[in-house]
Design an enzyme around this catalytic site. Sequence first.
Site, PDB file in Angstrom:
ATOM      1  N   LYS A 145       0.829  -1.217   0.000  1.00 41.49           N
ATOM      2  CA  LYS A 145       0.000   0.000   0.000  1.00 41.49           C
ATOM      3  C   LYS A 145       0.853   1.252   0.000  1.00 41.49           C
ATOM      4  O   LYS A 145       0.461   2.272  -0.547  1.00 41.49           O
ATOM      5  CB  LYS A 145      -0.958   0.008   1.196  1.00 41.49           C
TER       6      LYS A 145
ATOM      7  N   LYS B 227      -4.210 -10.326  -6.853  1.00 40.01           N
ATOM      8  CA  LYS B 227      -5.415 -10.548  -6.066  1.00 40.01           C
ATOM      9  C   LYS B 227      -6.569  -9.700  -6.613  1.00 40.01           C
ATOM     10  O   LYS B 227      -6.336  -8.554  -7.015  1.00 40.01           O
ATOM     11  CB  LYS B 227      -5.108 -10.133  -4.615  1.00 40.01           C
TER      12      LYS B 227
ATOM     13  N   LYS C 188     -10.812  -4.348  -4.836  1.00 41.70           N
ATOM     14  CA  LYS C 188     -11.908  -3.416  -5.128  1.00 41.70           C
ATOM     15  C   LYS C 188     -11.444  -2.220  -5.947  1.00 41.70           C
ATOM     16  O   LYS C 188     -12.238  -1.553  -6.576  1.00 41.70           O
ATOM     17  CB  LYS C 188     -12.621  -2.978  -3.843  1.00 41.70           C
TER      18      LYS C 188
END
Length: 331
Positions: free
Chosen positions: A115, A197, A200
Amino acid sequence: MENQKKRIFSGIQPSGELTLGSYMGAIKSWVNLQDQYECVYCIVDMHAITVRQVPADLRRRALEQLAQYIACGLDPEKNIMFIQSHVPQHAELSWVLSCYTQFGELSRMTQFKQKSQQHADNITAGLFTYPVLMAADILLYQTDLVPVGADQKQHVEICRDIAQRFNGVYSETFTLPEPFIPKMGARVMSLASPENKMSKSDPGGCVYLLEKPEDILRKFKKAVTDSEAAVRFDPAGKPGVSNLMQIYAAATGKSLEDIEAEFDGQGYGIFKETVGEAVVELLRPFREETQRLLADKAYLEGVYRQGAERASRIAGRTLSKVYKKVGFLPR
Ligand code: TYM
């Protein structure tokens, strides 16, 4: 009886729409486990602000997420469902635990590394200490089991380390939680880039729980596969096909062998279409029920208010114990 049940805690960030990944990795297990355990299911809005959110969207998604929890089959009478920012003990315990967590161990967290690359212009202290808040979430409820997707295993492990350390210094205070990771669907991959992965923030490769059937079917038709034209399970060699097989298995309960047999000698066209249709049918009732629930805001407010009250009673007991142990003068 109720008190003898072991406890579950888990949560999802309202940082985007719920996805097929969050359903198969987490919510499906929550639904399956709700009768055997005393369950606490949270909407972790405080985690969501570790990256910048549009306030109105965050508010809307928190409520929608609650509606979706219920629509997916979680019974609000049986389970405690609440919004993290409504229970102040999460932030309070998080501070205490941050004083028992090493900088070095947080630096090793895979999600932080990823992130902080994605949000290189906004690497906040909150993003870094995020696993401490997650440990507080879990430990406040004396949790035995944490049903999550494979990507959250490392965070449950650091939670155990923190709990063990605290227990070591102050005597038994926290229950040590175990992760629960489903056999099928623990790591749903992107339809567009199956080496990543499903997330969203990647609309092309991601299926949302509330998405329209025609959009879902289109995404499955376009799903990346390979040039071999054989439906065979081989995650390293055939990541796209293997991902579709796992999705199909999780959606229908069929085994991987049965799926190989079902599509033996058939092309990818029919395979992708069949998987897409299975997902559409899986999600259809969730979508309809979510829309019905969202029309009754008063009901949803009742659920989260009552949830916060029940959660706060449990969390308050743990926090008082912790404050006493670390030496805070009682108020
Ligand atoms: P979050 O919000 O990223 O994801 C929510 C849950 O969905 C699972 N998941 C997936 N599983 C399989 N395949 C995927 N593609 C996929 N994408 C998401 C995640 O593993 C997770 O179980 N830190 C957590 C939220 C959290 C939490 C907690 C969880 C905060 N406090 C306490 C458990 C206990 C997170 O970011 O999940």
